[in-house]
Design a protein around this motif. Structure first.
Motif, PDB file in Angstrom:
ATOM      1  N   ALA A 285      64.563  36.010  65.471  1.00 60.45           N
ATOM      2  CA  ALA A 285      66.017  35.949  65.313  1.00 60.45           C
ATOM      3  C   ALA A 285      66.465  34.501  65.245  1.00 60.45           C
ATOM      4  O   ALA A 285      65.842  33.608  65.815  1.00 60.45           O
ATOM      5  CB  ALA A 285      66.705  36.659  66.470  1.00 60.45           C
ATOM      6  N   VAL A 286      67.555  34.284  64.538  1.00 62.34           N
ATOM      7  CA  VAL A 286      68.106  32.937  64.379  1.00 62.34           C
ATOM      8  C   VAL A 286      69.588  32.969  64.734  1.00 62.34           C
ATOM      9  O   VAL A 286      70.341  33.795  64.225  1.00 62.34           O
ATOM     10  CB  VAL A 286      67.928  32.430  62.923  1.00 62.34           C
TER      11      VAL A 286
ATOM     12  N   HIS B  31      73.191  31.269  64.533  1.00 63.97           N
ATOM     13  CA  HIS B  31      73.948  30.356  63.677  1.00 63.97           C
ATOM     14  C   HIS B  31      75.431  30.546  63.973  1.00 63.97           C
ATOM     15  O   HIS B  31      75.783  31.468  64.730  1.00 63.97           O
ATOM     16  CB  HIS B  31      73.613  30.570  62.188  1.00 63.97           C
ATOM     17  N   PRO B  32      76.305  29.709  63.444  1.00 59.80           N
ATOM     18  CA  PRO B  32      77.733  29.786  63.807  1.00 59.80           C
ATOM     19  C   PRO B  32      78.360  31.165  63.581  1.00 59.80           C
ATOM     20  O   PRO B  32      79.267  31.560  64.299  1.00 59.80           O
ATOM     21  CB  PRO B  32      78.389  28.735  62.906  1.00 59.80           C
ATOM     22  N   GLU B  33      77.872  31.918  62.606  1.00 64.68           N
ATOM     23  CA  GLU B  33      78.443  33.234  62.308  1.00 64.68           C
ATOM     24  C   GLU B  33      77.899  34.325  63.216  1.00 64.68           C
ATOM     25  O   GLU B  33      78.356  35.455  63.172  1.00 64.68           O
ATOM     26  CB  GLU B  33      78.164  33.628  60.849  1.00 64.68           C
ATOM     27  N   GLY B  34      76.869  34.027  63.993  1.00 61.01           N
ATOM     28  CA  GLY B  34      76.266  35.035  64.861  1.00 61.01           C
ATOM     29  C   GLY B  34      74.758  34.900  64.881  1.00 61.01           C
ATOM     30  O   GLY B  34      74.228  33.797  64.892  1.00 61.01           O
ATOM     31  N   VAL B  35      74.072  36.029  64.858  1.00 62.71           N
ATOM     32  CA  VAL B  35      72.618  36.060  64.910  1.00 62.71           C
ATOM     33  C   VAL B  35      72.107  36.855  63.718  1.00 62.71           C
ATOM     34  O   VAL B  35      72.698  37.869  63.337  1.00 62.71           O
ATOM     35  CB  VAL B  35      72.133  36.727  66.219  1.00 62.71           C
ATOM     36  N   SER B  36      71.043  36.390  63.112  1.00 61.84           N
ATOM     37  CA  SER B  36      70.390  37.175  62.057  1.00 61.84           C
ATOM     38  C   SER B  36      68.948  37.422  62.482  1.00 61.84           C
ATOM     39  O   SER B  36      68.321  36.575  63.118  1.00 61.84           O
ATOM     40  CB  SER B  36      70.448  36.456  60.703  1.00 61.84           C
ATOM     41  N   CYS B  37      68.453  38.606  62.145  1.00 62.50           N
ATOM     42  CA  CYS B  37      67.104  39.006  62.527  1.00 62.50           C
ATOM     43  C   CYS B  37      66.240  39.179  61.284  1.00 62.50           C
ATOM     44  O   CYS B  37      66.746  39.521  60.209  1.00 62.50           O
ATOM     45  CB  CYS B  37      67.146  40.316  63.316  1.00 62.50           C
ATOM     46  N   GLN B  38      64.960  38.957  61.451  1.00 61.86           N
ATOM     47  CA  GLN B  38      64.022  38.993  60.332  1.00 61.86           C
ATOM     48  C   GLN B  38      64.083  40.311  59.569  1.00 61.86           C
ATOM     49  O   GLN B  38      63.996  40.329  58.350  1.00 61.86           O
ATOM     50  CB  GLN B  38      62.603  38.757  60.832  1.00 61.86           C
ATOM     51  N   HIS B  39      64.243  41.427  60.296  1.00 66.48           N
ATOM     52  CA  HIS B  39      64.215  42.742  59.648  1.00 66.48           C
ATOM     53  C   HIS B  39      65.606  43.361  59.523  1.00 66.48           C
ATOM     54  O   HIS B  39      65.744  44.566  59.427  1.00 66.48           O
ATOM     55  CB  HIS B  39      63.262  43.669  60.410  1.00 66.48           C
ATOM     56  N   GLY B  40      66.643  42.522  59.539  1.00 68.07           N
ATOM     57  CA  GLY B  40      67.998  42.995  59.267  1.00 68.07           C
ATOM     58  C   GLY B  40      68.855  43.264  60.493  1.00 68.07           C
ATOM     59  O   GLY B  40      68.431  43.109  61.639  1.00 68.07           O
ATOM     60  N   GLU B  41      70.083  43.676  60.224  1.00 67.60           N
ATOM     61  CA  GLU B  41      71.079  43.889  61.275  1.00 67.60           C
ATOM     62  C   GLU B  41      70.670  45.002  62.232  1.00 67.60           C
ATOM     63  O   GLU B  41      70.917  44.902  63.437  1.00 67.60           O
ATOM     64  CB  GLU B  41      72.441  44.212  60.650  1.00 67.60           C
ATOM     65  N   LEU B  42      70.044  46.061  61.738  1.00 64.50           N
ATOM     66  CA  LEU B  42      69.625  47.137  62.635  1.00 64.50           C
ATOM     67  C   LEU B  42      68.646  46.610  63.676  1.00 64.50           C
ATOM     68  O   LEU B  42      68.714  46.985  64.846  1.00 64.50           O
ATOM     69  CB  LEU B  42      69.008  48.303  61.852  1.00 64.50           C
TER      70      LEU B  42
END
Length: 100
Positions: free
Chosen positions: A50-51, A53-64
């Motif tokens: 997971a990363v 960033h200012p907009e929130g968090v993003s995960c390698q395999h998507g939002e789910l």
């Protein structure tokens, strides 16, 4: 007695390797007949790739995956004791919902 062995898995809820490891390697250690879970203290850090960033968090395999990672972390907080929360996580990892 001896101190418990501290074991931490840094994983991702929808990572195929993590789900395989949780369901097929870790889950058998929690079976009552093995007695293995009595010698270690297990923590699942559901963060993995997971990363933030200012907009929130993003995960390698998507939002789910981000959502399921939060569920895993909450389960550990709400149900103290690995023997209470791990069966739920093992079930989740064995049957991940990939939005298909």
């Amino acid at each position: 007695g001896l101190p418990l062995v501290q074991v931490t898995l840094y994983g991702e809820s929808l990572c195929p390797d993590c789900t395989d490891f949780t369901a097929n390697t870790l889950a058998p250690l929690f079976q009552p007949d093995t007695g293995m879970s009595s010698i270690f203290n297990f923590t699942y850090m559901a963060w993995g790739n997971a990363v933030r960033h200012p907009e929130g968090v993003s995960c390698q395999h998507g939002e789910l995956e981000c959502q399921l990672n939060r569920v895993i972390m909450c389960a550990q907080q709400l149900y103290a004791g690995q023997d209470n929360w791990f069966p739920f996580v093992a079930c989740l990892e064995k049957h991940p919902h990939k939005g298909e």
